[in-house]
Enzyme design. Structure first.
Site, PDB file in Angstrom:
ATOM      1  N   LYS A  66      83.164  61.712  65.564  1.00  0.00           N
ATOM      2  CA  LYS A  66      84.619  61.955  65.534  1.00  0.00           C
ATOM      3  C   LYS A  66      85.088  62.092  64.092  1.00  0.00           C
ATOM      4  O   LYS A  66      86.011  61.406  63.642  1.00  0.00           O
ATOM      5  CB  LYS A  66      85.388  60.866  66.279  1.00  0.00           C
ATOM      6  CG  LYS A  66      85.048  60.839  67.757  1.00  0.00           C
ATOM      7  CD  LYS A  66      86.026  60.038  68.558  1.00  0.00           C
ATOM      8  CE  LYS A  66      85.542  59.906  69.988  1.00  0.00           C
ATOM      9  NZ  LYS A  66      84.305  59.080  70.093  1.00  0.00           N
ATOM     10  N   SER A 116      90.230  59.701  76.351  1.00  0.00           N
ATOM     11  CA  SER A 116      90.270  59.184  77.725  1.00  0.00           C
ATOM     12  C   SER A 116      90.981  57.846  77.886  1.00  0.00           C
ATOM     13  O   SER A 116      91.305  57.448  78.996  1.00  0.00           O
ATOM     14  CB  SER A 116      88.840  59.032  78.240  1.00  0.00           C
ATOM     15  OG  SER A 116      88.125  58.147  77.404  1.00  0.00           O
ATOM     16  N   PRO A 169      84.189  62.503  78.551  1.00  0.00           N
ATOM     17  CA  PRO A 169      83.857  61.085  78.632  1.00  0.00           C
ATOM     18  C   PRO A 169      84.891  60.360  79.492  1.00  0.00           C
ATOM     19  O   PRO A 169      86.013  60.853  79.683  1.00  0.00           O
ATOM     20  CB  PRO A 169      83.934  60.618  77.180  1.00  0.00           C
ATOM     21  CG  PRO A 169      84.829  61.583  76.497  1.00  0.00           C
ATOM     22  CD  PRO A 169      84.872  62.849  77.294  1.00  0.00           C
ATOM     23  N   GLY A 176      86.831  57.169  85.547  1.00  0.00           N
ATOM     24  CA  GLY A 176      86.725  58.571  85.965  1.00  0.00           C
ATOM     25  C   GLY A 176      85.565  58.795  86.925  1.00  0.00           C
ATOM     26  O   GLY A 176      84.623  57.998  86.965  1.00  0.00           O
ATOM     27  N   ARG A 177      85.653  59.872  87.730  1.00  0.00           N
ATOM     28  CA  ARG A 177      84.588  60.180  88.696  1.00  0.00           C
ATOM     29  C   ARG A 177      84.006  61.549  88.424  1.00  0.00           C
ATOM     30  O   ARG A 177      84.744  62.530  88.240  1.00  0.00           O
ATOM     31  CB  ARG A 177      85.145  60.090  90.105  1.00  0.00           C
ATOM     32  CG  ARG A 177      85.543  58.637  90.327  1.00  0.00           C
ATOM     33  CD  ARG A 177      86.315  58.318  91.505  1.00  0.00           C
ATOM     34  NE  ARG A 177      85.784  58.783  92.745  1.00  0.00           N
ATOM     35  CZ  ARG A 177      86.464  58.623  93.871  1.00  0.00           C
ATOM     36  NH1 ARG A 177      87.648  58.030  93.841  1.00  0.00           N
ATOM     37  NH2 ARG A 177      85.981  59.058  95.004  1.00  0.00           N
ATOM     38  N   ALA A 178      82.663  61.582  88.387  1.00  0.00           N
ATOM     39  CA  ALA A 178      81.955  62.789  87.956  1.00  0.00           C
ATOM     40  C   ALA A 178      82.332  64.014  88.791  1.00  0.00           C
ATOM     41  O   ALA A 178      82.723  65.050  88.242  1.00  0.00           O
ATOM     42  CB  ALA A 178      80.453  62.549  88.000  1.00  0.00           C
TER      43      ALA A 178
HETATM   44  O1  3DU Z   1      82.954  54.417  78.648  1.00  0.00           O
HETATM   45  P1  3DU Z   1      81.482  54.700  78.514  1.00  0.00           P
HETATM   46  O2  3DU Z   1      80.632  53.488  78.331  1.00  0.00           O
HETATM   47  O3  3DU Z   1      80.972  55.600  79.643  1.00  0.00           O
HETATM   48  O4  3DU Z   1      81.266  55.529  77.139  1.00  0.00           O
HETATM   49  C1  3DU Z   1      81.987  56.672  76.804  1.00  0.00           C
HETATM   50  C2  3DU Z   1      81.496  57.242  75.499  1.00  0.00           C
HETATM   51  O5  3DU Z   1      82.270  58.387  75.153  1.00  0.00           O
HETATM   52  C3  3DU Z   1      81.617  56.316  74.297  1.00  0.00           C
HETATM   53  O6  3DU Z   1      80.581  56.666  73.384  1.00  0.00           O
HETATM   54  C4  3DU Z   1      82.958  56.660  73.712  1.00  0.00           C
HETATM   55  O7  3DU Z   1      83.045  56.365  72.344  1.00  0.00           O
HETATM   56  C5  3DU Z   1      82.998  58.159  73.946  1.00  0.00           C
HETATM   57  N1  3DU Z   1      84.333  58.728  74.079  1.00  0.00           N
HETATM   58  C6  3DU Z   1      85.234  58.273  74.995  1.00  0.00           C
HETATM   59  O8  3DU Z   1      84.942  57.362  75.749  1.00  0.00           O
HETATM   60  C7  3DU Z   1      86.493  58.889  75.088  1.00  0.00           C
HETATM   61  C8  3DU Z   1      86.823  59.915  74.306  1.00  0.00           C
HETATM   62  O9  3DU Z   1      87.983  60.508  74.441  1.00  0.00           O
HETATM   63  C9  3DU Z   1      85.889  60.367  73.389  1.00  0.00           C
HETATM   64  C10 3DU Z   1      84.656  59.755  73.313  1.00  0.00           C
END
Ligand code: 3DU
Length: 215
Positions: A66, A116, A169, A176-178
Protein backbone atom coordinates in the site's frame (compact mmCIF):
# COMPACT_ATOMS: atom_id res chain seq x y z
CA UNK A 1 -8.70 -28.96 -10.12
CA UNK A 2 -8.30 -26.53 -12.99
CA UNK A 3 -5.23 -24.81 -14.42
CA UNK A 4 -4.00 -21.73 -12.60
CA UNK A 5 -5.54 -19.44 -15.25
CA UNK A 6 -9.01 -20.43 -13.97
CA UNK A 7 -8.21 -19.81 -10.34
CA UNK A 8 -9.60 -16.75 -8.63
CA UNK A 9 -8.38 -17.21 -5.08
CA UNK A 10 -5.49 -15.19 -3.62
CA UNK A 11 -3.98 -16.14 -0.25
CA UNK A 12 -3.16 -13.22 2.06
CA UNK A 13 -0.24 -14.80 3.89
CA UNK A 14 -0.15 -12.57 6.96
CA UNK A 15 2.01 -14.66 9.26
CA UNK A 16 5.41 -13.58 10.62
CA UNK A 17 7.39 -16.79 10.46
CA UNK A 18 9.24 -17.91 7.33
CA UNK A 19 8.79 -21.67 7.94
CA UNK A 20 5.10 -21.34 8.65
CA UNK A 21 4.60 -19.15 5.60
CA UNK A 22 6.39 -21.60 3.30
CA UNK A 23 4.49 -24.57 4.74
CA UNK A 24 1.06 -22.93 4.32
CA UNK A 25 1.98 -21.76 0.83
CA UNK A 26 3.07 -25.25 -0.23
CA UNK A 27 -0.08 -26.87 1.17
CA UNK A 28 -2.51 -24.43 -0.43
CA UNK A 29 -0.76 -23.58 -3.73
CA UNK A 30 -2.90 -26.00 -5.79
CA UNK A 31 -5.96 -23.85 -5.19
CA UNK A 32 -4.45 -20.39 -5.57
CA UNK A 33 -4.00 -17.94 -8.39
CA UNK A 34 -1.46 -15.90 -6.41
CA UNK A 35 -0.03 -15.24 -2.96
CA UNK A 36 -0.28 -11.79 -1.39
CA UNK A 37 2.51 -10.77 0.96
CA UNK A 38 1.96 -7.89 3.37
CA UNK A 39 4.11 -6.07 5.96
CA UNK A 40 3.70 -8.68 8.73
CA UNK A 41 5.47 -11.36 6.68
CA UNK A 42 8.07 -8.99 5.23
CA UNK A 43 8.87 -7.61 8.69
CA UNK A 44 8.93 -11.09 10.22
CA UNK A 45 10.86 -12.93 7.53
CA UNK A 46 12.61 -10.37 5.34
CA UNK A 47 12.16 -9.46 1.69
CA UNK A 48 13.78 -12.73 0.61
CA UNK A 49 10.53 -14.50 1.49
CA UNK A 50 9.11 -13.20 -1.80
CA UNK A 51 11.84 -14.99 -3.75
CA UNK A 52 11.39 -18.16 -1.70
CA UNK A 53 7.60 -18.24 -2.05
CA UNK A 54 7.97 -17.90 -5.80
CA UNK A 55 10.50 -20.72 -5.93
CA UNK A 56 8.44 -23.05 -3.76
CA UNK A 57 5.02 -22.46 -5.35
CA UNK A 58 5.70 -21.05 -8.82
CA UNK A 59 2.78 -18.68 -8.21
CA UNK A 60 2.64 -14.93 -8.85
CA UNK A 61 3.45 -12.86 -5.77
CA UNK A 62 1.57 -9.67 -4.94
CA UNK A 63 3.39 -7.29 -2.57
CA UNK A 64 0.69 -5.49 -0.61
CA UNK A 65 2.77 -2.54 0.58
CA UNK A 66 0.00 0.00 0.00
CA UNK A 67 2.69 2.43 -1.08
CA UNK A 68 1.68 5.99 -0.27
CA UNK A 69 4.73 8.20 -0.55
CA UNK A 70 6.33 10.75 -2.85
CA UNK A 71 7.35 9.41 -6.26
CA UNK A 72 11.05 9.07 -5.38
CA UNK A 73 10.41 7.06 -2.21
CA UNK A 74 7.77 4.91 -3.92
CA UNK A 75 10.34 4.24 -6.66
CA UNK A 76 13.11 3.35 -4.19
CA UNK A 77 10.86 0.88 -2.37
CA UNK A 78 9.22 -0.62 -5.45
CA UNK A 79 12.50 -1.26 -7.27
CA UNK A 80 13.80 -3.43 -4.40
CA UNK A 81 10.52 -5.31 -4.10
CA UNK A 82 10.24 -6.03 -7.83
CA UNK A 83 13.92 -7.05 -7.75
CA UNK A 84 13.07 -9.58 -5.01
CA UNK A 85 10.60 -11.18 -7.42
CA UNK A 86 7.25 -9.54 -6.73
CA UNK A 87 5.01 -9.67 -9.79
CA UNK A 88 2.61 -6.98 -8.58
CA UNK A 89 2.77 -4.15 -6.06
CA UNK A 90 -0.27 -2.58 -4.41
CA UNK A 91 -0.12 1.21 -4.16
CA UNK A 92 -2.47 3.83 -2.79
CA UNK A 93 -3.98 6.13 -5.37
CA UNK A 94 -4.83 9.06 -3.10
CA UNK A 95 -1.21 10.25 -3.12
CA UNK A 96 -1.60 11.22 -6.76
CA UNK A 97 -0.78 10.12 -10.29
CA UNK A 98 2.94 10.94 -10.04
CA UNK A 99 3.41 8.65 -7.02
CA UNK A 100 1.43 5.82 -8.60
CA UNK A 101 3.15 6.40 -11.93
CA UNK A 102 6.55 5.94 -10.28
CA UNK A 103 5.54 2.39 -9.29
CA UNK A 104 3.91 1.65 -12.65
CA UNK A 105 7.12 2.55 -14.49
CA UNK A 106 8.83 -0.33 -12.68
CA UNK A 107 6.24 -3.09 -12.91
CA UNK A 108 2.63 -4.26 -12.66
CA UNK A 109 0.65 -2.21 -10.19
CA UNK A 110 -2.64 -2.55 -8.34
CA UNK A 111 -4.30 0.64 -7.08
CA UNK A 112 -6.48 0.82 -3.96
CA UNK A 113 -9.77 2.50 -4.90
CA UNK A 114 -11.70 1.47 -1.79
CA UNK A 115 -10.95 -0.52 1.36
CA UNK A 116 -12.97 -3.17 3.17
CA UNK A 117 -12.97 -2.00 6.80
CA UNK A 118 -15.64 0.27 8.36
CA UNK A 119 -13.21 3.22 8.55
CA UNK A 120 -12.89 3.20 4.75
CA UNK A 121 -16.18 5.09 4.69
CA UNK A 122 -14.56 8.10 6.39
CA UNK A 123 -11.97 9.25 3.88
CA UNK A 124 -11.51 6.71 1.09
CA UNK A 125 -15.07 5.99 -0.09
CA UNK A 126 -15.79 9.71 -0.64
CA UNK A 127 -12.97 9.83 -3.21
CA UNK A 128 -13.48 6.41 -4.81
CA UNK A 129 -14.90 7.99 -7.98
CA UNK A 130 -11.72 10.03 -8.38
CA UNK A 131 -9.57 6.96 -7.72
CA UNK A 132 -11.51 5.04 -10.38
CA UNK A 133 -10.86 7.91 -12.82
CA UNK A 134 -7.17 7.69 -11.96
CA UNK A 135 -7.18 3.94 -12.60
CA UNK A 136 -9.01 4.40 -15.92
CA UNK A 137 -6.39 6.91 -16.99
CA UNK A 138 -3.32 4.93 -15.86
CA UNK A 139 -4.70 1.47 -16.71
CA UNK A 140 -2.96 -0.57 -13.99
CA UNK A 141 -3.26 -4.35 -13.82
CA UNK A 142 -6.02 -4.01 -11.27
CA UNK A 143 -7.70 -2.23 -8.39
CA UNK A 144 -8.53 -3.18 -4.79
CA UNK A 145 -12.23 -3.03 -3.86
CA UNK A 146 -14.09 -4.23 -0.73
CA UNK A 147 -15.50 -7.78 -0.60
CA UNK A 148 -17.41 -6.60 2.46
CA UNK A 149 -19.56 -4.36 0.22
CA UNK A 150 -20.57 -6.27 -2.93
CA UNK A 151 -22.77 -3.36 -4.03
CA UNK A 152 -19.67 -1.15 -4.10
CA UNK A 153 -17.86 -3.79 -6.17
CA UNK A 154 -20.75 -3.70 -8.71
CA UNK A 155 -20.54 0.09 -8.74
CA UNK A 156 -16.76 0.09 -9.23
CA UNK A 157 -17.10 -2.53 -11.99
CA UNK A 158 -19.65 -0.34 -13.78
CA UNK A 159 -17.26 2.64 -13.80
CA UNK A 160 -13.99 0.82 -14.40
CA UNK A 161 -12.45 0.42 -17.86
CA UNK A 162 -12.80 -3.04 -19.35
CA UNK A 163 -9.70 -5.14 -18.74
CA UNK A 164 -8.71 -3.67 -15.37
CA UNK A 165 -9.04 -6.45 -12.81
CA UNK A 166 -10.85 -6.10 -9.49
CA UNK A 167 -9.22 -7.82 -6.50
CA UNK A 168 -11.32 -7.97 -3.34
CA UNK A 169 -10.04 -8.48 0.21
CA UNK A 170 -12.52 -8.92 3.05
CA UNK A 171 -13.80 -12.46 2.41
CA UNK A 172 -14.21 -14.68 5.48
CA UNK A 173 -12.89 -13.06 8.68
CA UNK A 174 -14.16 -9.60 7.68
CA UNK A 175 -17.57 -10.98 6.67
CA UNK A 176 -17.47 -10.94 2.87
CA UNK A 177 -18.52 -14.00 0.82
CA UNK A 178 -16.54 -15.24 -2.15
CA UNK A 179 -19.43 -16.27 -4.41
CA UNK A 180 -21.35 -13.07 -3.76
CA UNK A 181 -18.48 -10.71 -4.50
CA UNK A 182 -17.43 -12.58 -7.64
CA UNK A 183 -21.03 -12.35 -8.88
CA UNK A 184 -20.88 -8.61 -8.15
CA UNK A 185 -18.00 -8.24 -10.61
CA UNK A 186 -14.77 -9.10 -8.80
CA UNK A 187 -12.14 -11.04 -10.71
CA UNK A 188 -10.28 -12.34 -7.65
CA UNK A 189 -10.98 -12.82 -3.95
CA UNK A 190 -8.25 -12.29 -1.35
CA UNK A 191 -8.49 -14.44 1.78
CA UNK A 192 -6.18 -14.41 4.78
CA UNK A 193 -7.26 -15.59 8.24
CA UNK A 194 -9.97 -17.97 7.00
CA UNK A 195 -7.18 -19.96 5.38
CA UNK A 196 -3.91 -19.45 7.28
CA UNK A 197 -5.47 -19.43 10.77
CA UNK A 198 -7.73 -22.44 10.16
CA UNK A 199 -7.08 -25.94 11.48
CA UNK A 200 -6.44 -27.20 7.98
CA UNK A 201 -5.35 -24.46 5.58
CA UNK A 202 -5.35 -26.78 2.55
CA UNK A 203 -8.93 -27.88 3.17
CA UNK A 204 -10.07 -24.29 3.81
CA UNK A 205 -8.42 -23.19 0.57
CA UNK A 206 -10.08 -26.07 -1.28
CA UNK A 207 -13.54 -25.12 0.00
CA UNK A 208 -13.04 -21.49 -1.01
CA UNK A 209 -11.66 -22.54 -4.38
CA UNK A 210 -14.77 -24.70 -4.99
CA UNK A 211 -16.91 -21.67 -4.13
CA UNK A 212 -15.20 -19.63 -6.84
CA UNK A 213 -15.83 -22.22 -9.55
CA UNK A 214 -18.61 -21.60 -11.99
CA UNK A 215 -19.52 -18.14 -10.67
O1 3DU B 1 -9.09 -10.25 6.63
P1 3DU B 1 -8.13 -11.29 6.12
O2 3DU B 1 -7.40 -12.04 7.18
O3 3DU B 1 -8.80 -12.22 5.10
O4 3DU B 1 -6.95 -10.52 5.32
C1 3DU B 1 -7.18 -9.57 4.33
C2 3DU B 1 -5.88 -9.10 3.74
O5 3DU B 1 -6.13 -8.10 2.75
C3 3DU B 1 -4.92 -8.44 4.72
O6 3DU B 1 -3.60 -8.66 4.24
C4 3DU B 1 -5.26 -6.97 4.62
O7 3DU B 1 -4.19 -6.14 4.98
C5 3DU B 1 -5.57 -6.85 3.14
N1 3DU B 1 -6.50 -5.78 2.79
C6 3DU B 1 -7.74 -5.68 3.35
O8 3DU B 1 -8.12 -6.50 4.17
C7 3DU B 1 -8.60 -4.64 2.95
C8 3DU B 1 -8.23 -3.76 2.02
O9 3DU B 1 -9.06 -2.83 1.62
C9 3DU B 1 -6.97 -3.89 1.46
C10 3DU B 1 -6.14 -4.91 1.86
Amino acid sequence: MSGSEDRRLILALDVYERERALEIAEHTADYLWAIKVNWPLIIGSGLGIITELKQVTGLPIIADLKLADIPNTNRLIASKVFEAGADYIIAHGFVGRDSVGAVMELGETIIVVEMSHPGAKEFIQPVTDKLIELANELEPFGVIAPATRPERVSYIRSKLKHGIKILTPGVGAQGGRAGEVLKAGADYVIVGRSIYASENPRESARILYEETLGV
